[in-house]
Design a protein around this motif. Structure first.
Motif, short mmCIF file in Angstrom:
data_model
loop_
_atom_site.label_atom_id
_atom_site.label_comp_id
_atom_site.label_asym_id
_atom_site.label_seq_id
_atom_site.Cartn_x
_atom_site.Cartn_y
_atom_site.Cartn_z
N GLY A 720 6.38 -30.64 -4.64
CA GLY A 720 5.55 -31.04 -5.77
C GLY A 720 5.12 -29.88 -6.65
N GLY A 721 4.93 -28.71 -6.06
CA GLY A 721 4.56 -27.54 -6.86
C GLY A 721 5.65 -27.15 -7.84
N HIS A 722 6.90 -27.25 -7.40
CA HIS A 722 8.02 -26.96 -8.30
C HIS A 722 8.08 -27.99 -9.42
CE1 HIS A 722 9.83 -23.84 -5.70
NE2 HIS A 722 9.39 -24.60 -4.70
N ASP A 723 7.79 -29.26 -9.09
CA ASP A 723 7.78 -30.30 -10.11
C ASP A 723 6.70 -30.04 -11.16
OD1 ASP A 723 9.90 -31.70 -9.01
OD2 ASP A 723 8.62 -33.00 -7.80
N LEU A 724 5.54 -29.57 -10.71
CA LEU A 724 4.46 -29.27 -11.66
C LEU A 724 4.85 -28.10 -12.56
CD1 LEU A 724 1.64 -29.92 -12.66
CD2 LEU A 724 0.72 -28.38 -10.90
N TYR A 725 5.53 -27.11 -12.00
CA TYR A 725 6.02 -25.99 -12.80
C TYR A 725 6.98 -26.48 -13.88
CZ TYR A 725 8.46 -21.57 -13.81
OH TYR A 725 9.03 -20.48 -14.43
N VAL A 726 7.86 -27.41 -13.51
CA VAL A 726 8.78 -28.00 -14.49
C VAL A 726 7.98 -28.70 -15.58
CG1 VAL A 726 10.52 -29.79 -14.83
CG2 VAL A 726 10.71 -28.23 -12.89
N ALA A 727 7.01 -29.51 -15.19
CA ALA A 727 6.27 -30.33 -16.16
C ALA A 727 5.55 -29.48 -17.19
CB ALA A 727 5.29 -31.24 -15.42
N VAL A 728 4.92 -28.39 -16.76
CA VAL A 728 4.12 -27.60 -17.71
C VAL A 728 4.97 -26.68 -18.56
CG1 VAL A 728 2.09 -27.70 -16.22
CG2 VAL A 728 3.64 -25.74 -16.05
N THR A 729 6.27 -26.61 -18.31
CA THR A 729 7.14 -25.73 -19.11
C THR A 729 8.07 -26.51 -20.03
OG1 THR A 729 8.71 -25.62 -17.26
CG2 THR A 729 7.10 -23.84 -17.44
N ARG A 730 7.78 -27.79 -20.29
CA ARG A 730 8.64 -28.58 -21.18
C ARG A 730 8.22 -28.50 -22.64
NH1 ARG A 730 12.67 -28.09 -18.93
NH2 ARG A 730 11.44 -26.60 -17.74
N ALA A 731 7.05 -27.95 -22.94
CA ALA A 731 6.51 -27.98 -24.31
C ALA A 731 6.93 -26.75 -25.09
CB ALA A 731 4.99 -28.07 -24.27
N THR A 732 7.26 -26.94 -26.37
CA THR A 732 7.56 -25.82 -27.26
C THR A 732 6.42 -25.53 -28.23
OG1 THR A 732 8.63 -27.27 -28.87
CG2 THR A 732 10.03 -26.33 -27.16
N ARG A 733 5.41 -26.44 -28.28
CA ARG A 733 4.28 -26.19 -29.20
C ARG A 733 2.93 -26.43 -28.54
NH1 ARG A 733 5.68 -29.76 -34.38
NH2 ARG A 733 3.57 -29.12 -34.94
N ARG A 734 2.74 -27.59 -27.92
CA ARG A 734 1.43 -27.95 -27.41
C ARG A 734 1.55 -28.53 -25.99
NH1 ARG A 734 -2.94 -28.69 -30.22
NH2 ARG A 734 -3.49 -30.55 -29.01
N LEU A 735 0.56 -28.18 -25.14
CA LEU A 735 0.49 -28.71 -23.79
C LEU A 735 -0.92 -29.22 -23.52
CD1 LEU A 735 1.60 -29.16 -20.89
CD2 LEU A 735 0.84 -26.82 -20.36
N THR A 736 -1.01 -30.47 -23.07
CA THR A 736 -2.28 -31.07 -22.68
C THR A 736 -2.16 -31.58 -21.26
OG1 THR A 736 -2.68 -31.80 -24.95
CG2 THR A 736 -3.98 -32.85 -23.24
N VAL A 737 -3.15 -31.27 -20.43
CA VAL A 737 -3.16 -31.73 -19.04
C VAL A 737 -4.26 -32.77 -18.90
CG1 VAL A 737 -3.48 -31.08 -16.64
CG2 VAL A 737 -2.26 -29.54 -18.19
N ALA A 738 -3.87 -34.00 -18.58
CA ALA A 738 -4.82 -35.11 -18.43
C ALA A 738 -5.06 -35.36 -16.95
CB ALA A 738 -4.27 -36.37 -19.10
N HIS A 739 -6.34 -35.41 -16.55
CA HIS A 739 -6.65 -35.57 -15.12
C HIS A 739 -7.89 -36.43 -14.96
CE1 HIS A 739 -10.07 -32.61 -15.23
NE2 HIS A 739 -9.42 -32.28 -16.34
N ASN A 740 -8.04 -37.05 -13.78
CA ASN A 740 -9.23 -37.84 -13.50
C ASN A 740 -9.94 -37.38 -12.25
OD1 ASN A 740 -7.44 -38.69 -11.57
ND2 ASN A 740 -7.95 -40.86 -11.75
#
Length: 752
Positions: A720-740
């Motif tokens: 899962g840590g590798h998947d999170l690394y993939v997810a946060v590196t897909r943006a070329t302009r803006r990144l938003t992390v939504a959490h509850n």
């Protein structure tokens, strides 16, 4: 971009007009030649001319899709490159066939060795409409100011970097160019691993390498072809952008789930099941399971065939078994030997029984002394000597038709297909539990998963196939060819036509067979490719690598990936562990170290994730300081994603947004965004917003990314840590992390 597309659209429309004119000319020529004399010579000439016209019309129809796909600009010349050559009304070349020497720079130019080129442009069309352009600039200063202002695609980004206010930016561009040039021009032979983190352009560099290899080694690769194995069907978009014009017969595209003919698997296994299926020990397990299906009886077996008993002795069964195994061939090929010997043993037993039955009345007379001396001597001899080979073969044929005999043979050495075999293995819960592989259990009829495909391929390798029908078809085709040649020879003798051989004439009369296509090759799992490119290669299991290596016996591969992004529980931990069983130490690695797509602010956050996942791993250095810093947004539930998506679309305008959600949030997120497509398809990725999982987002990029439920992504699987690394590196302009809930520790850098 709009003005550049408009300019190229005018050119493309004009070229299609020339193509239409060429078609009309060919069709008109066919009508004009429809008449003519009735003599043998005239008919032969018409047939030859018709053949050539048909070939021309077929060629003109084949280039309709993607007629022109590229352009090269030198300081004093511009050439358009396409699937065929075209000339204007004055006879001047206006479209260069990609195979022509003049087109070579389109495939071989690199930033380090551009030759005379200042720019290379890829032109992407849908039908006859230009939909996108991609520029690569080799000499920015050599271009006219108005051309520099209208750069598009990758070139626009690199041009921006080059115009940085410090000398460092020029160094960065040179580094990018040097890294990618080394990938493109690496030696054809052997295994090249291109290790690169997010935003380093490793995929595009590898595909440019494919174009370079296909052009510089055309003779070798056009015969065997290149296979590109991508992570998902949308990888075709990259092929169309980087390898246009090389022809469908040269480049085959498949996902791992499509490597077994007839199967198109997209389902994904649970991590624990994927680990079991992907382990290299599965090869031995399948082989041992197959051996269990070939039992050797320890006592004689008697059955009733054709109304009388017949016996297969344990000794004969053992002998047939050993002789079959002595033939080092797949199971179904060995079965032919086994069947032959078992039938022979049964036939001998049946004939002996028949002879004994027929001889009993005579033997009784012999005992009573009622026969003459000469007849007594004959009966005293071994009556089996009166049997000839024809009797045995006839008995074998008769026995083979008997259902009881078939059942006996199938019980000792069944004929199997790969899908049937693997299905039966999965269905045997007790056997799987005994072997510690109960995770494989599932009911027959369940859809195949991606991790099943290498096992199907392994089973097919073990089983093989009986090619007697194929050889019979080949003999029939050869007989037809010989008959056609004899007929053509008679025609030539009657007509007196010269300058053409009987074989040539026969070939012209025969329906044309097209070249071997990429689809043909993919349907033949035994086809050996000249070169194989594997993208996102870190995801392949040990069993998957066995399937890949069967496609390229020469071990000529380009392997593209990033170990830090390994999401599969059965994927690679090191390249050496995956490759050494096949090439030992005979592979080399090139690293791409510069990230020129992801803003530095986002990469600093990604580095924190990578440090938590794989301490000591090095993320690529980002060179883009522009862009907003990544932010975190607290949501009570996934329903809040609607407002978040709308806000992002308003901020980025015409850009694309991806919502990358954990598996537990994926369903609720889809409900909250009913108008947003899900999954990785060309259609969904053309939409302004798409909903994906971290696995589906691999290899893709978006202007804005919303990572939903990072904690869920992190804990969903062992990787899962590798998947999170993939997810946060897909943006070329803006990144938003939504959490509850609380943010994972690795994301503490974020501020609300």
């Amino acid at each position: 971009m709009a003005s550049a597309i408009q300019e190229e659209q005018a050119k493309i429309s004009w070229l299609y007009g020339l193509l239409d004119a060429a078609r009309r000319s060919a069709e008109g020529s066919a009508r004009a030649e429809a008449g003519g004399g009735a003599g043998f010579q005239q008919r032969a000439d018409r047939e030859t001319a018709e053949h050539e016209r048909h070939r021309r019309l077929t060629q003109l129809a084949a280039v309709e899709r993607g007629l022109c796909f590229g352009r090269t600009d030198a300081r004093d010349d511009t050439l358009y490159i396409g699937r065929m050559g075209l000339r204007d009304e004055e006879g001047e070349p206006v479209l260069i066939d990609w195979r022509a020497p003049a087109a070579r720079p389109f495939y071989t130019a690199t930033s380090f060795d551009p030759g005379s080129l200042t720019r290379r442009r890829h032109i992407h069309t849908r039908g006859r409409t230009v939909v996108d352009l991609d520029d690569e600039v080799f000499d920015l200063e050599g271009m006219r100011p108005d051309d520099r202002a209208r750069l598009v695609g990758e070139a626009a980004l690199l041009s921006t970097l080059r115009k940085g206010r410090t000398g460092r930016m020029s160094d960065v561009v040179a580094t990018i160019q040097a890294e990618q040039d080394e990938v493109v021009r690496a030696a054809f032979q052997g295994v090249l691993v291109v290790q690169g983190g997010p935003g380093t352009g490793k995929t595009v560099a590898a595909l440019h390498r494919a174009a370079y290899l296909l052009y510089t080694h055309r003779d070798a690769l056009s015969r065997r072809g290149v296979l590109v194995i991508g992570p998902n069907p949308t990888f075709l978009r990259y092929i169309e952008r980087v390898l246009p014009g090389l022809g469908e017969t040269d480049v085959g595209l498949a996902t791992l789930g499509e490597l077994f003919p007839g199967v198109h698997a997209t389902a994904v296994d649970a991590p624990d099941t994927a680990v079991v299926k992907g382990d290299a020990s599965m090869a031995d397990f399948l082989a041992a399971t197959l051996a269990r299906l070939r039992p050797v009886p320890d006592e004689d077996i008697t059955i009733e065939a054709d109304g009388m008993p017949v016996t297969l002795s344990a000794q004969a069964a053992l002998r047939a078994h050993e002789h079959a195994l002595a033939l080092r061939a797949p199971h179904n090929v060995q079965r032919r030997i086994f069947v032959h010997e078992v039938l022979a043993a049964l036939a001998e037993d049946q004939l002996e029984r028949l002879e004994k039955s027929a001889d009993e009345p005579l033997l009784k007379l012999l005992e009573e002394g009622a026969l003459g001396k000469e007849l007594q001597e004959i009966l005293a001899d071994d009556s089996s000597l009166l049997r000839d080979e024809h009797d045995v073969e006839l008995a074998k044929e008769t026995l083979w038709q008997d259902p009881a005999v078939r059942a006996l043979i199938d019980g000792l050495w069944p004929e199997l297909a790969a899908e049937e075999f693997v299905t039966d293995v999965y269905a045997d819960r007790e056997y799987l539990a005994e072997s510690g592989r109960e995770a494989l259990h599932r009911k027959p009829g369940s859809p195949w998963t991606i991790d099943d495909v290498p096992l199907l391929d392994e089973a097919a390798e073990l089983l093989g196939h009986d090619d007697r029908e194929g050889r019979a078809r080949d003999r029939e085709q050869e007989a037809r060819r010989q008959e056609e040649v004899r007929y053509a020879l008679g025609v030539l003798q009657v007509t007196g036509v010269e300058g053409v051989t009987a074989a040539d004439l026969a070939e012209r009369q025969r329906a044309e067979r097209g070249p071997v296509t990429a689809a043909d090759r993919l349907a033949d799992r035994e086809w050996a490719y000249g070169h194989v490119i594997v993208d996102e290669a870190q995801e392949l299991s040990a069993m998957a690598w066995r399937a890949v290596m069967r496609r390229v016996p020469t071990r000529s591969l380009t392997i593209v990936g990033d170990l830090a992004q390994t999401g599969s529980a059965a994927g690679a931990r090191t390249w050496d562990a995956m490759l050494s069983p096949y090439v030992r130490e005979r592979w080399r690695e090139l690293r791409l170290l510069v990230n020129y797509r992801t803003p530095a602010g986002i990469m600093r956050l990604a580095e924190d994730v990578l440090e938590a996942v794989d301490p000591g791993a090095e993320a690529p250095a980002s060179v883009r300081e522009e862009g907003d810093p990544p932010v975190a947004v607290a949501l009570d539930s996934p329903t809040g994603l609607r407002a978040l998506v709308d806000a992002e679309r308003a901020r980025i305008g015409e850009g694309r947004v991806a919502v990358i959600a954990s598996r537990s949030w994926h369903g609720p997120a889809s409900d909250a965004l009913p108008d947003v497509p899900t999954g990785v398809t060309p259609e969904s990725l053309d939409e302004p917003v798409v909903l994906l999982t971290a696995t589906e987002s691999k290899g893709l990029e978006f202007d804005s990314v919303i990572v939903a439920d990072p904690a869920g992504i992190l804990t969903a699987s062992p990787t899962g840590g590798h998947d999170l690394y993939v997810a946060v590196t897909r943006a070329t302009r803006r990144l938003t992390v939504a959490h509850n809930g609380p943010l994972p520790t690795c994301l503490e850098r974020l501020h609300h």
